[in-house]
Design a protein around this motif. Structure first.
Motif, PDB file in Angstrom:
ATOM      1  N   LEU A   1       0.829  -1.213   0.000  1.00  0.00           N
ATOM      2  CA  LEU A   1       0.000   0.000   0.000  1.00  0.00           C
ATOM      3  C   LEU A   1       0.860   1.258   0.000  1.00  0.00           C
ATOM      4  CD1 LEU A   1      -2.845  -0.990   2.477  1.00  0.00           C
ATOM      5  CD2 LEU A   1      -3.082  -0.501   0.038  1.00  0.00           C
ATOM      6  N   ARG A   2       1.895   1.258   0.806  1.00  0.00           N
ATOM      7  CA  ARG A   2       2.791   2.428   0.868  1.00  0.00           C
ATOM      8  C   ARG A   2       3.515   2.631  -0.459  1.00  0.00           C
ATOM      9  NH1 ARG A   2       2.132   5.034   5.357  1.00  0.00           N
ATOM     10  NH2 ARG A   2       1.727   3.844   7.238  1.00  0.00           N
ATOM     11  N   VAL A   3       3.940   1.543  -1.076  1.00  0.00           N
ATOM     12  CA  VAL A   3       4.592   1.655  -2.386  1.00  0.00           C
ATOM     13  C   VAL A   3       3.608   2.244  -3.397  1.00  0.00           C
ATOM     14  CG1 VAL A   3       5.530   0.343  -4.336  1.00  0.00           C
ATOM     15  CG2 VAL A   3       6.314  -0.150  -2.008  1.00  0.00           C
ATOM     16  N   ALA A   4       2.383   1.751  -3.389  1.00  0.00           N
ATOM     17  CA  ALA A   4       1.376   2.252  -4.332  1.00  0.00           C
ATOM     18  C   ALA A   4       1.150   3.751  -4.167  1.00  0.00           C
ATOM     19  CB  ALA A   4       0.061   1.496  -4.143  1.00  0.00           C
ATOM     20  N   LYS A   5       1.159   4.214  -2.937  1.00  0.00           N
ATOM     21  CA  LYS A   5       0.943   5.636  -2.688  1.00  0.00           C
ATOM     22  C   LYS A   5       2.160   6.475  -3.068  1.00  0.00           C
ATOM     23  CE  LYS A   5      -2.328   4.902   1.076  1.00  0.00           C
ATOM     24  NZ  LYS A   5      -2.525   4.967   2.526  1.00  0.00           N
ATOM     25  N   ALA A   6       3.351   5.928  -2.870  1.00  0.00           N
ATOM     26  CA  ALA A   6       4.564   6.725  -3.031  1.00  0.00           C
ATOM     27  C   ALA A   6       5.257   6.590  -4.388  1.00  0.00           C
ATOM     28  CB  ALA A   6       5.551   6.357  -1.922  1.00  0.00           C
ATOM     29  N   ILE A   7       4.934   5.564  -5.153  1.00  0.00           N
ATOM     30  CA  ILE A   7       5.709   5.273  -6.366  1.00  0.00           C
ATOM     31  C   ILE A   7       5.600   6.384  -7.407  1.00  0.00           C
ATOM     32  CG2 ILE A   7       3.941   3.942  -7.602  1.00  0.00           C
ATOM     33  CD1 ILE A   7       7.708   3.147  -7.461  1.00  0.00           C
ATOM     34  N   ARG A   8       4.509   7.087  -7.430  1.00  0.00           N
ATOM     35  CA  ARG A   8       4.350   8.153  -8.431  1.00  0.00           C
ATOM     36  C   ARG A   8       5.391   9.244  -8.273  1.00  0.00           C
ATOM     37  NH1 ARG A   8      -2.070   9.168  -9.373  1.00  0.00           N
ATOM     38  NH2 ARG A   8      -2.515   7.077 -10.116  1.00  0.00           N
ATOM     39  N   THR A   9       5.875   9.460  -7.070  1.00  0.00           N
ATOM     40  CA  THR A   9       6.861  10.519  -6.845  1.00  0.00           C
ATOM     41  C   THR A   9       8.275   9.973  -6.675  1.00  0.00           C
ATOM     42  OG1 THR A   9       6.453  10.495  -4.469  1.00  0.00           O
ATOM     43  CG2 THR A   9       5.154  12.052  -5.794  1.00  0.00           C
ATOM     44  N   PHE A  10       8.433   8.661  -6.725  1.00  0.00           N
ATOM     45  CA  PHE A  10       9.763   8.074  -6.599  1.00  0.00           C
ATOM     46  C   PHE A  10      10.580   8.433  -7.831  1.00  0.00           C
ATOM     47  CE2 PHE A  10      12.734   4.579  -7.559  1.00  0.00           C
ATOM     48  CZ  PHE A  10      13.528   4.646  -6.433  1.00  0.00           C
ATOM     49  N   GLU A  11      11.734   9.026  -7.617  1.00  0.00           N
ATOM     50  CA  GLU A  11      12.632   9.385  -8.705  1.00  0.00           C
ATOM     51  C   GLU A  11      13.849   8.483  -8.633  1.00  0.00           C
ATOM     52  OE1 GLU A  11      12.143  11.500 -11.200  1.00  0.00           O
ATOM     53  OE2 GLU A  11      10.148  11.947 -10.403  1.00  0.00           O
ATOM     54  N   TYR A  12      14.061   7.743  -9.699  1.00  0.00           N
ATOM     55  CA  TYR A  12      15.203   6.836  -9.724  1.00  0.00           C
ATOM     56  C   TYR A  12      16.464   7.615 -10.096  1.00  0.00           C
ATOM     57  CZ  TYR A  12      18.285   3.020 -10.768  1.00  0.00           C
ATOM     58  OH  TYR A  12      19.353   2.178 -10.769  1.00  0.00           O
ATOM     59  N   ASP A  13      17.395   7.666  -9.193  1.00  0.00           N
ATOM     60  CA  ASP A  13      18.670   8.335  -9.410  1.00  0.00           C
ATOM     61  C   ASP A  13      19.709   7.576  -8.603  1.00  0.00           C
ATOM     62  OD1 ASP A  13      20.897   9.949  -9.557  1.00  0.00           O
ATOM     63  OD2 ASP A  13      19.860  11.774  -8.927  1.00  0.00           O
ATOM     64  N   ARG A  14      20.618   6.919  -9.293  1.00  0.00           N
ATOM     65  CA  ARG A  14      21.623   6.091  -8.609  1.00  0.00           C
ATOM     66  C   ARG A  14      22.383   6.869  -7.540  1.00  0.00           C
ATOM     67  NH1 ARG A  14      23.276   1.024 -10.627  1.00  0.00           N
ATOM     68  NH2 ARG A  14      22.211   0.502 -12.536  1.00  0.00           N
ATOM     69  N   GLN A  15      22.599   8.140  -7.761  1.00  0.00           N
ATOM     70  CA  GLN A  15      23.359   8.932  -6.788  1.00  0.00           C
ATOM     71  C   GLN A  15      22.518   9.272  -5.564  1.00  0.00           C
ATOM     72  OE1 GLN A  15      25.098  12.168  -8.949  1.00  0.00           O
ATOM     73  NE2 GLN A  15      26.528  10.817  -9.996  1.00  0.00           N
ATOM     74  N   GLU A  16      21.221   9.308  -5.720  1.00  0.00           N
ATOM     75  CA  GLU A  16      20.328   9.607  -4.597  1.00  0.00           C
ATOM     76  C   GLU A  16      19.957   8.344  -3.818  1.00  0.00           C
ATOM     77  OE1 GLU A  16      19.117  12.597  -3.448  1.00  0.00           O
ATOM     78  OE2 GLU A  16      20.586  13.449  -4.822  1.00  0.00           O
ATOM     79  N   GLY A  17      20.035   7.215  -4.465  1.00  0.00           N
ATOM     80  CA  GLY A  17      19.672   5.963  -3.817  1.00  0.00           C
ATOM     81  C   GLY A  17      19.001   5.037  -4.807  1.00  0.00           C
ATOM     82  N   LEU A  18      18.945   3.789  -4.464  1.00  0.00           N
ATOM     83  CA  LEU A  18      18.399   2.771  -5.340  1.00  0.00           C
ATOM     84  C   LEU A  18      16.995   2.377  -4.901  1.00  0.00           C
ATOM     85  CD1 LEU A  18      21.592   0.553  -5.463  1.00  0.00           C
ATOM     86  CD2 LEU A  18      20.833   2.171  -7.194  1.00  0.00           C
ATOM     87  N   PHE A  19      16.264   1.791  -5.829  1.00  0.00           N
ATOM     88  CA  PHE A  19      14.918   1.317  -5.513  1.00  0.00           C
ATOM     89  C   PHE A  19      14.953   0.361  -4.334  1.00  0.00           C
ATOM     90  CE2 PHE A  19      11.794  -2.079  -5.887  1.00  0.00           C
ATOM     91  CZ  PHE A  19      10.644  -1.356  -5.662  1.00  0.00           C
ATOM     92  N   ARG A  20      15.912  -0.553  -4.324  1.00  0.00           N
ATOM     93  CA  ARG A  20      15.961  -1.540  -3.236  1.00  0.00           C
ATOM     94  C   ARG A  20      16.143  -0.850  -1.888  1.00  0.00           C
ATOM     95  NH1 ARG A  20      21.211  -2.761  -5.382  1.00  0.00           N
ATOM     96  NH2 ARG A  20      22.737  -1.881  -3.960  1.00  0.00           N
ATOM     97  N   ASP A  21      16.914   0.257  -1.852  1.00  0.00           N
ATOM     98  CA  ASP A  21      17.107   0.989  -0.596  1.00  0.00           C
ATOM     99  C   ASP A  21      15.815   1.679  -0.174  1.00  0.00           C
ATOM    100  OD1 ASP A  21      19.774   0.202  -0.690  1.00  0.00           O
ATOM    101  OD2 ASP A  21      20.380   2.045  -1.731  1.00  0.00           O
ATOM    102  N   TRP A  22      15.125   2.250  -1.150  1.00  0.00           N
ATOM    103  CA  TRP A  22      13.836   2.908  -0.892  1.00  0.00           C
ATOM    104  C   TRP A  22      12.840   1.885  -0.348  1.00  0.00           C
ATOM    105  CZ3 TRP A  22       9.108   2.693  -3.892  1.00  0.00           C
ATOM    106  CH2 TRP A  22       8.206   3.718  -3.589  1.00  0.00           C
ATOM    107  N   LEU A  23      12.785   0.718  -1.006  1.00  0.00           N
ATOM    108  CA  LEU A  23      11.885  -0.340  -0.559  1.00  0.00           C
ATOM    109  C   LEU A  23      12.292  -0.844   0.827  1.00  0.00           C
ATOM    110  CD1 LEU A  23       9.451  -2.125  -1.245  1.00  0.00           C
ATOM    111  CD2 LEU A  23      11.046  -3.722  -2.339  1.00  0.00           C
ATOM    112  N   ALA A  24      13.580  -0.951   1.075  1.00  0.00           N
ATOM    113  CA  ALA A  24      14.056  -1.393   2.397  1.00  0.00           C
ATOM    114  C   ALA A  24      13.597  -0.434   3.484  1.00  0.00           C
ATOM    115  CB  ALA A  24      15.580  -1.513   2.405  1.00  0.00           C
TER     116      ALA A  24
END
Length: 190
Positions: free
Chosen positions: A60-83
């Motif tokens: 549920l949290r991913v569904a709410k937040a994914i629209r604003t998730f910006e993938y940028d290797r220097q800012e962090g990875l998806f796996r870190d965001w999900l963690a």
């Protein structure tokens, strides 16, 4: 022409789930990531029902937040965001339960090393499962023996009564597809 189509990587699952109306993408995401989240919670010694609850809350949290998730290797990875989402949900769940019987050693903040390893293994396994239907039994078994079981090309060729060149071709074809599937499932592992 067919070669070009095979070489293209479809849009990543992470981009596709930004569209909340893309039910197929969400079904794929849930199929791939639910077992990862649930399994990680269970490995952290949460009870099955608690792990299932946390998994649902994370989705549920991913569904709410994914629209604003910006993938940028220097800012962090998806796996870190999900963690971070998993960690926060586990903490919320534990705080709501106020369970004095939490297993000893239950420490969510130190999970990053374990999470990264679990994440990588899970994504590769999910990608392997997605690859399997695209190859003949022999091609798949040659790949498993040469790449997964790390047998020499000569040994595998002898086992399957094929040329060494065919071993390399089979392994290359499957690895190409595997990389493509990994790219679809997680931008982090490119």
């Amino acid at each position: 022409m067919a070669r070009r189509i095979d070489a293209e990587t479809p849009p990543s699952l992470l981009l596709r789930i930004r569209d909340h109306l893309d039910r197929e993408a969400w079904a794929e995401f849930t199929e791939v990531y639910s077992p990862l989240i649930y399994g990680f919670c269970r490995a952290r010694r949460l009870q099955p029902a608690d792990a299932a609850d946390v998994t649902q809350e994370v989705l549920l949290r991913v569904a709410k937040a994914i629209r604003t998730f910006e993938y940028d290797r220097q800012e962090g990875l998806f796996r870190d965001w999900l963690a971070r989402i998993v960690s926060n949900e586990v903490k919320r769940h534990v705080a709501r339960r106020k369970d004095p019987n939490l297993p000893e050693g239950f420490d969510v903040p130190t999970m990053s090393g374990q999470w990264n390893e679990t994440f990588h293994q899970h994504i590769v396994q999910a990608a392997l499962q997605r690859c399997r239907p695209h190859f003949t039994e022999q091609t798949w078994n040659v790949f498993l023996e040469s790449w997964v079981n790390r047998r020499t090309a000569a040994d595998v060729a002898a086992t399957f009564d094929i040329s060494v060149d065919k071993v390399y071709v089979a392994r290359s074809r499957v690895l190409k597809r595997l990389r493509r599937e990994v790219a679809v499932l997680s931008d982090d592992l490119l």
